[in-house]
Design a protein around this motif. Structure first.
Motif: not given
Length: 545
Positions: A291-302
């Protein structure tokens, strides 16, 4: 039917079906960016977000992303204010959980290092009974699993829920009471282990009377999910919500069933023990990290996930296939052969969610790999994601009878466990903490270079740890299978690799100390006061707009 035919057929069908799905996705049949965009505000795609990055790195990160995609307008102030309100609603709850996590991390790290050294220097620290290997190893496992990893994962879950559901966190008091019960149970449980009152069951060492506190605490921590869901303002539930919901509600059930007193005996108890030991990994720790990866990876790279449908495929196939994989630890034991065969089949079928995860994130990061250089959060997430792929595929191979015959009862399985729980789960959650804490305290990390030091100490340490134990464990297994060699040879052959393991453990422990000191400095507002442009709810400079 021959079990080999069942295994081979299931493997070929799963791989073929996934190949067809990926081919269809690549040809536009499942191109569905709508669900993947639910975590972004109206004008947020194309804008990077990483509060852990230094100002110069954040500027370079945005410049790198800007080459790949155009963003025509800045994010709207009202939308940012709404996001900030959601973050503040979960700040206190998240802060409590993460503070507890750091405390347990330090205890677990030192207990683990002591245990590691004792394997090649057994006469060290023999003056106290509670410092024997059997006790320190159990303290290490319970402190890092139910203390550090659980508190960190649940703390990030409390912070993610209002963001994912676009509202404020509801029922935070239930989570705080749950955290109090959980930590009280953990203190009592580890104290019982130190006093010699352990059950002898791996992952279930604490007395069942104490375990009830963790069950009650875990159930209370799940209440905010229900209450916040009822107040959500989004029409679609992002895949991270599915993973968080699974983790929050699977754990109390798993832990309660595994700890029911006077119900499980003998072979049945051993079977249940490994049913729980594997399911707590696949149905609690893994979903929290995913859940952490699925949220933060897209958020960081926009950039939204390449395929939202593929992410859901990974969730549901993991939920379906993981339930019985633990029985492959009983190969050769007095258990029904169909149970072991089913476990092997399901272990192989786990290739489906793993390949779905790997494909989705590889395609999402395609053309964006340079962002790892500038984003501390992304650095941890990418390493964690790669570790998940490696440990899962390794687990599938390790479940095969021909391989299991060599690796079982050796240090190879210890290396495998740490590749999963540390390189995947712990490193991923560390990256999440680096992103979240600036939002919780509304100030940035004072020493960005310490984040890099923590990352490299952890990465080098776990690499040395896993490689050394994998080699040593494999040689140990071969020595035990050689009837012409005395058993002591299988012990002696591991000594150089156990010493290397302690070196890796020492590096990781040093990394944890850096992490904890940096965390404390941030909490106490010590060190240089950095420019706060990374905090979106405060005025931004032109470079970060």
């Amino acid at each position: 039917m021959d079990p080999t035919i069942v295994l081979l057929s299931a493997f070929l069908i799963s791989v073929f079906a996934l190949g067809v799905f990926i081919w269809s996705m690549r040809n536009g049949a499942f191109h569905d960016s709508g669900g993947a965009k639910v975590i972004f505000m109206a004008h947020e795609v194309g804008h990077v977000e990483d509060p852990a990055a230094a100002p110069q790195a954040l500027t370079a990160l945005q410049r790198t992303v800007g080459v790949k995609q155009e963003h025509t307008s800045a994010t709207i102030a009202e939308e940012l204010a709404s996001r900030a309100q959601a973050d503040r609603s979960s700040a206190t709850v998240t802060f409590v959980f993460l503070c507890c996590a750091i405390g347990w991390l330090l205890l677990g790290s030192f207990a683990g290092l002591i245990s590691s050294i004792k394997l090649h220097n057994p006469d060290w620290l023999t003056g106290a009974e509670w410092l024997t290997f059997g006790i320190t190893r159990s303290i290490h496992l319970n402190a890092v699993a139910y203390g550090w990893t659980s508190m960190a994962g649940l703390g990030l879950a409390m912070w993610l829920l209002p963001r994912l559901l676009n509202t404020t966190l509801q029922g935070g008091r239930f989570a705080l009471i749950g955290a109090m019960l959980w930590n009280a149970g953990l203190i009592a449980g580890i104290g019982s282990i130190a006093a010699g009152f352990a059950t002898g069951l791996e992952w279930l060492e604490m007395p069942w009377q104490v375990d009830l506190l963790l069950v009650a605490g875990g159930a209370l921590i799940g209440i905010p999910l229900l209450l916040t869901l009822a107040r959500r303002t989004v029409d679609h539930l992002y895949v991270s919500v599915w993973y968080l919901g699974a983790a929050l509600f699977w754990f109390p059930i798993l832990y309660l069933v595994a700890n029911l007193p006077g119900v499980h005996f003998g072979v049945e108890q051993a079977t249940l023990n490994w049913w729980y030991s594997h399911n707590v990994l696949g149905y609690f720790f893994t979903p929290l990290a995913q859940a952490t990866i699925y949220y933060f990876v897209p958020k960081v790279i926009g950039r939204p996930l390449q395929s939202y449908t593929l992410s859901l495929l990974g969730f549901w196939t993991q939920a379906f296939f993981y339930g019985m994989v633990g029985a492959h630890h009983l190969i050769g034991g007095p258990v029904p052969s169909w149970l072991v065969t089913l476990s092997i089949v399901q272990s192989v079928m786990m290739i489906v969610p793993v390949v779905a995860f790997a494909t989705n994130h590889a395609l999402t990061m395609q053309g964006y790999w340079k962002t790892v250089v500038y984003s501390p959060t992304l650095r941890f997430m990418v390493v964690g994601g790669i570790a998940y792929i490696l440990v899962s595929l390794q687990g599938t191979v390790e479940a095969l009878r021909s391989v299991n015959t060599i690796t079982h009862f050796t240090h190879f399985t210890v290396a495998h466990a740490h590749l999963g729980m540390y390189a995947f789960v712990a490193i991923t959650l560390s990256g999440g903490i680096y992103f979240v804490m600036p939002r919780v305290l509304e100030r940035e990390w004072p020493y960005p270079r310490w984040i890099a030091a923590h990352f490299w100490l952890d990465l080098v340490g776990i690499t040395v740890y896993v490689v050394s134990l994998s080699i040593g464990g494999w040689r140990q297994g071969l020595a035990m299978l050689d009837a012409t060699r005395p058993f002591i040879d299988s012990v002696a052959v591991t000594l150089p690799w156990l010493k290397a393991r302690s070196i890796g453990g020492a590096l990781m422990t040093l990394g944890h100390l850096v992490f904890a000191v940096h965390f404390l400095a941030m909490v106490l507002d010590l060190g240089p006061r950095r420019d706060r442009a990374a905090l979106f709810h405060l005025p931004r400079s032109a470079d970060h707009a």
